[in-house]
Design a protein around this motif. Structure first.
Motif, PDB file in Angstrom:
ATOM      1  N   LEU A 469       0.724  -1.151   0.244  1.00  0.00           N
ATOM      2  CA  LEU A 469       0.376   0.425   0.469  1.00  0.00           C
ATOM      3  C   LEU A 469       0.677   1.487  -0.074  1.00  0.00           C
ATOM      4  O   LEU A 469       1.365   1.537   0.696  1.00  0.00           O
ATOM      5  CB  LEU A 469      -0.523  -0.077   1.367  1.00  0.00           C
ATOM      6  N   LEU A 470       0.715   1.764  -1.186  1.00  0.00           N
ATOM      7  CA  LEU A 470       1.049   3.361  -1.146  1.00  0.00           C
ATOM      8  C   LEU A 470       0.795   4.335  -1.226  1.00  0.00           C
ATOM      9  O   LEU A 470      -0.045   4.249  -1.346  1.00  0.00           O
ATOM     10  CB  LEU A 470       2.502   3.354  -2.078  1.00  0.00           C
ATOM     11  N   ASP A 471       1.310   5.594  -0.722  1.00  0.00           N
ATOM     12  CA  ASP A 471       0.974   7.044  -1.348  1.00  0.00           C
ATOM     13  C   ASP A 471      -0.749   6.773  -0.817  1.00  0.00           C
ATOM     14  O   ASP A 471      -1.688   7.234  -1.311  1.00  0.00           O
ATOM     15  CB  ASP A 471       0.239   7.392  -2.287  1.00  0.00           C
ATOM     16  N   ALA A 472      -1.783   6.792   0.883  1.00  0.00           N
ATOM     17  CA  ALA A 472      -2.742   6.003   0.929  1.00  0.00           C
ATOM     18  C   ALA A 472      -3.053   7.360   2.055  1.00  0.00           C
ATOM     19  O   ALA A 472      -2.578   8.432   2.607  1.00  0.00           O
ATOM     20  CB  ALA A 472      -2.951   5.197   1.437  1.00  0.00           C
ATOM     21  N   ALA A 485      -6.380   2.481  11.693  1.00  0.00           N
ATOM     22  CA  ALA A 485      -7.005   2.832   9.715  1.00  0.00           C
ATOM     23  C   ALA A 485      -7.024   1.564   9.162  1.00  0.00           C
ATOM     24  O   ALA A 485      -7.791   0.641   8.552  1.00  0.00           O
ATOM     25  CB  ALA A 485      -5.939   3.668   9.545  1.00  0.00           C
ATOM     26  N   ILE A 486      -5.500   0.751   9.901  1.00  0.00           N
ATOM     27  CA  ILE A 486      -5.016  -0.502   9.045  1.00  0.00           C
ATOM     28  C   ILE A 486      -4.923  -1.853   9.727  1.00  0.00           C
ATOM     29  O   ILE A 486      -4.921  -2.255  11.306  1.00  0.00           O
ATOM     30  CB  ILE A 486      -4.044  -0.520   8.288  1.00  0.00           C
ATOM     31  N   LEU A 494       3.930  -1.413   3.681  1.00  0.00           N
ATOM     32  CA  LEU A 494       3.686   0.480   3.395  1.00  0.00           C
ATOM     33  C   LEU A 494       4.446   1.492   2.974  1.00  0.00           C
ATOM     34  O   LEU A 494       4.926   1.211   3.978  1.00  0.00           O
ATOM     35  CB  LEU A 494       2.301   0.145   5.094  1.00  0.00           C
ATOM     36  N   ARG A 495       3.958   2.224   2.562  1.00  0.00           N
ATOM     37  CA  ARG A 495       5.150   3.622   2.756  1.00  0.00           C
ATOM     38  C   ARG A 495       3.626   4.562   1.984  1.00  0.00           C
ATOM     39  O   ARG A 495       2.397   4.560   1.123  1.00  0.00           O
ATOM     40  CB  ARG A 495       5.515   2.967   1.420  1.00  0.00           C
ATOM     41  N   ALA A 513       1.027   8.555  11.274  1.00  0.00           N
ATOM     42  CA  ALA A 513       1.255   8.416   9.358  1.00  0.00           C
ATOM     43  C   ALA A 513       2.925   7.333   9.329  1.00  0.00           C
ATOM     44  O   ALA A 513       3.374   7.046  10.787  1.00  0.00           O
ATOM     45  CB  ALA A 513       2.131   9.866   9.763  1.00  0.00           C
ATOM     46  N   ILE A 514       2.616   7.061   8.295  1.00  0.00           N
ATOM     47  CA  ILE A 514       3.945   5.526   8.678  1.00  0.00           C
ATOM     48  C   ILE A 514       4.129   5.930   7.353  1.00  0.00           C
ATOM     49  O   ILE A 514       3.860   5.740   5.670  1.00  0.00           O
ATOM     50  CB  ILE A 514       2.913   4.574   7.888  1.00  0.00           C
TER      51      ILE A 514
END
Length: 813
Positions: A469-472, A485-486, A494-495, A513-514
């Motif tokens: 998962l990127l840019d969420a 959230a997840i 994740l990124r 934030a991740i």
């Protein structure tokens, strides 16, 4: 290919885990029978141990509230039964499943639903097991040996209770199967609950689902003139001779006025143009339907395309007959089922409204294999009820496929994915007002970018599988302030993920934030940074969809589809005519010599047609060649031949975009920018990139040998799926390859080759492997740097048939 199970019908999860006060014993779902909080296993084949503790596959008995039976479909709820990986059974304890109760309890017994897959596969049921107990997960003591009956393989499997001789104080329980009923070398269980003598208010139990709560006002649609451009919307229209099927024309006669019933007209068009590369087109209008729209026999090479996402609306009747029962769900659109032969399916440029008062409704069961996409689509529940907006778990063999620029409003789950094969790529997904979770991934391989969610429930729920998962951007509302959230388990990367309105971005990790995180520590063979390459990402370059009156066709120059004549001269004349869009009407076009894409042409539209060599046999020359011209060139909706002829070659710096194309292989040597979007190669021909930059989304290279050769290029991939023997990607001569999610489906074995080869180059990857026998890849990465070779092998415990992240930051160009 994976062995298909029984026909898959999505079953709603009609309960949720919550924390009621203790109550009188009522059977398996009473407050004295609790759900474990975590599960692990010695091994899992196409499943996850979480499936035995999460309520998947259970349904409430309407005659006995709070009592649940298990279904016979192992893929229900995205996967609902655990199977071992073939470890030997016996008291040696090589095969086991371990559950964590979350606290030390006085364990009095268990309620177990044995492995209940129908069609005879219930023979994987455990016949006998030893039970071990522990308070600290270190010291284990025996708690008894117990027999189990074989599951029924029917949808009303009640499970059975197992009672201990006396209560045992334990937080952890380990079930060690010592015998099974012997369908094959695998054994399994469907669900486990634990009876305790000391129930607490915070225990998790199965309970009836709370009443539905509306979250938004009923969606309404303004009247619109049939086929007229919609203000502010795209205008996807086609020439009259393109072979596109207009459902409003004879013999179909759909009205699109929001009053007439257009179900039969659309279904007739889908049935009469099945499996033939057809585009079934819906001009702007409101198409009222009363029942499911179904792909015709064969369930492949079919596209349902509207004129615009906002202007073309398919609307199910409110309180439609047959859509009222969540136990027997029905879809508004269904594109096919198993096996994995649903090639080239597409839904695009329209809105689907599932009406109000349809709690047993699911929006779209989208199934496509190798190449297929749903894009520029809105799926909305009229009142928020319904099971899944976009159901990607409607077949056991779904994907690879692309989801692009899709919005889902309402439903229990915005997107639901299940089964471990064959991977889904999602980019530009907007979710809001779901009831249980925005997106649910149960064991699938998901590659996601640009997810935007606004929900009072978790945005992402994971159960096994591999998720990148990127840019969420994940926004929580209301009760979400107490939730992550997840949440869930599995392999993940994740990124650039940010959350607001939630307690935390990720379950078990503080913060909203991740920047970059993975479920396991990154693997590297050298003393390199344990981070992905982070190559620059570019979006698809815009190529305008022009008015069809300006398009050029080989029909105007003597070409004809579906004959034995050479059409290459007619196609070339259309390209050289000065038109910026050239189209090939639906059919088979034979190309005797390479057609050169040059000059002013910006778009070659295949109308879902096919191109082939003149005699139908392989040849050395490509069918299409890209030369210098005005701006980017986009090639779309073309199917190449079923043999090893290269379809496309480019020796130019002109940007090239290839979208929604099947059976196409390519050589790019010009050093220009290349964009691949929903592409699969033809058999016997691979992809080579010499220099330049490449962005590939939903990329499916399947030839034997080296599937993809990166010779000094910068190659960024969002979502890959592979088959056939040989190395998947070879990166050499200072190249850089960043692979973000996907699946190596080793259905034909590895051929003894390493999965990836890196020579004096850079490489990072998140990936899973599925292999049903012992022919899996023994070497995952073979890297040579300055003459020294090192290997990352399958017997390394950091592998486990998936990579959260592998990284090598070796030689740069």
């Amino acid at each position: 290919m994976i062995r298909p199970g029984p026909p898959v019908a999505a079953l709603a999860l009609l309960m949720q885990l919550h924390s009621p006060a203790p109550a009188a014993d009522m059977g398996p779902a009473s407050a004295g029978t609790i759900a474990p909080v975590a599960a692990t296993a010695s091994g899992s084949e196409a499943s996850s141990p979480d499936m035995v503790i999460d309520g998947s596959g259970l349904r409430e008995d309407p005659a006995r509230p709070g009592v649940f039976a298990h279904v016979a479909n192992r893929w229900a709820d995205g996967g609902c039964m655990w199977t071992s990986k073939g470890e030997p059974l016996g008291k040696e304890g090589l095969c086991w499943i371990r559950i964590d109760l979350g606290r030390v309890c006085q364990v009095a017994g268990l309620h177990i639903w044995n492995y209940n897959e129908g069609g005879g596969w219930q023979g994987r049921s455990v016949k006998a097991f030893d039970l071990l107990a522990s308070q600290d997960d270190a010291t284990w003591t025996g708690a008894g040996a117990f027999p189990l009956r074989c599951a029924s393989g029917k949808d009303d499997e009640p499970g059975e209770s197992v009672s201990l001789a006396k209560p045992v104080a334990a937080r952890f329980l380990k079930i060690v199967p010592t015998a099974h009923y012997g369908r094959d070398n695998l054994c399994g269980l469907a669900e486990i609950r634990v009876r305790v003598a000391d129930p607490k208010p915070g225990d998790r139990v199965l309970a009836p689902r709370p009443p539905f709560k509306p979250r938004y006002a009923r969606t309404t649609y303004a009247p619109r003139a049939l086929g007229k451009p919609w203000p502010g919307g795209e205008n996807v229209a086609w020439p009259a001779d393109a072979g596109v099927i207009d459902v409003t024309k004879p013999p179909y006669g759909a009205k699109g006025d929001g009053r007439a019933d257009d179900t039969d007209a659309i279904n007739r068009a889908l049935a009469e143009h099945n499996d033939r590369g057809a585009i079934v087109w819906l001009p702007n209008g409101i198409y009222r339907i009363r029942d499911t729209l179904k792909w015709g026999k064969g369930e492949k090479y079919t596209a349902l395309i509207g004129q615009s996402e906002s202007g073309t609306v398919i609307r199910l009747d409110d309180s439609a007959a047959g859509f009222d029962n969540p136990r027997k769900p029905r879809h508004v659109i269904w594109t096919g089922g198993d096996p994995a032969q649903r090639f080239g399916n597409e839904i695009a440029h329209l809105t689907i409204d599932t009406g109000a008062g349809n709690p047993g409704c699911a929006g779209v069961a989208f199934v496509a294999n190798n190449q297929g996409a749903i894009h520029h689509v809105t799926i909305v529940s009229g009142d928020g009820q319904g099971l899944q907006g976009l159901h990607l778990g409607a077949a056991g063999e779904n994907g690879p496929l692309l989801v692009r620029d899709v919005t889902v409003v309402g439903f229990d789950y915005g997107v639901a994915a299940g089964s471990p094969i064959n991977g889904h790529t999602l980019e530009g997904l907007t979710l809001r007002d779901q009831n249980l979770a925005g997106i649910r991934n149960h064991t699938q391989h998901l590659s996601l970018r640009k997810l935007n969610s606004r929900n009072e429930c978790p945005a992402v729920e994971l159960k096994g599988g591999v998720t990148a998962l990127l840019d969420a951007r994940l926004e929580g509302t209301g009760a979400a302030k107490a939730l992550p959230a997840i949440r869930g388990s599995g392999t993940w990367y994740l990124r650039n993920v940010s959350a607001t309105g939630y307690a935390r971005a990720l379950e078990g990790r503080e913060g909203l934030a991740i920047a970059e995180a993975s479920s396991r520590e990154a693997v590297t063979l050298w003393d390199d940074p344990k981070t992905a390459l982070r190559l620059p990402i570019q979006e698809l370059p815009p190529v305008p969809w022009e008015s069809p009156e300006t398009w050029a066709s080989p029909l105007a120059y003597g070409g004809r589809a579906d004959d034995q004549e050479d059409d290459s001269a007619a196609i070339q004349r259309a390209i050289d005519s000065g038109a910026t869009t050239v189209y090939l009407p639906r059919g088979l076009w034979r190309i005797g010599k390479p057609v050169v894409l040059r000059g002013k042409v910006r778009r070659l539209v295949g109308c879902r047609g096919f191109i082939e060599t003149l005699d139908g046999h392989p040849r050395a020359e490509p069918l299409l060649r890209v030369a210098d011209g005005d701006g980017p060139i986009q090639i779309e909706r073309i199917n190449g031949p079923w043999h090893g002829t290269k379809v496309l070659a480019a020796d130019t710096k002109r940007p090239v975009v290839v979208r929604h194309c099947g059976n196409v292989s390519m050589d790019f040597a010009g050093g220009g920018d290349v964009f691949l979007d929903d592409v699969v190669n033809n058999p016997g021909a691979n992809f080579t990139f010499k220099g330049g930059r490449v962005w590939a989304r939903q990329f499916n290279p399947e030839p034997e040998g080296v599937h993809v050769r990166n010779d000094g290029a910068a190659l960024w991939i969002l979502g890959i799926k592979t088959e056939s023997k040989g190395t998947l990607i070879e990166t050499v001569n200072g190249g850089a390859t960043e692979l973000i999610g996907g699946i190596a489906y080793t259905s034909g074995g590895s051929g003894g080759a390493p999965m990836f080869v890196v020579t004096d180059s850079r490489f990072s990857a998140t990936l899973g492997e599925v292999c049903w026998d012992d022919r899996y890849y023994r070497v995952i990465v073979r890297e040579t740097r300055n003459g020294e070779t090192r290997e990352f092998k399958a017997d390394d415990p950091r592998w486990g048939r998936s990579l959260a992240l592998f990284a090598t930051h070796g030689s740069r160009r």
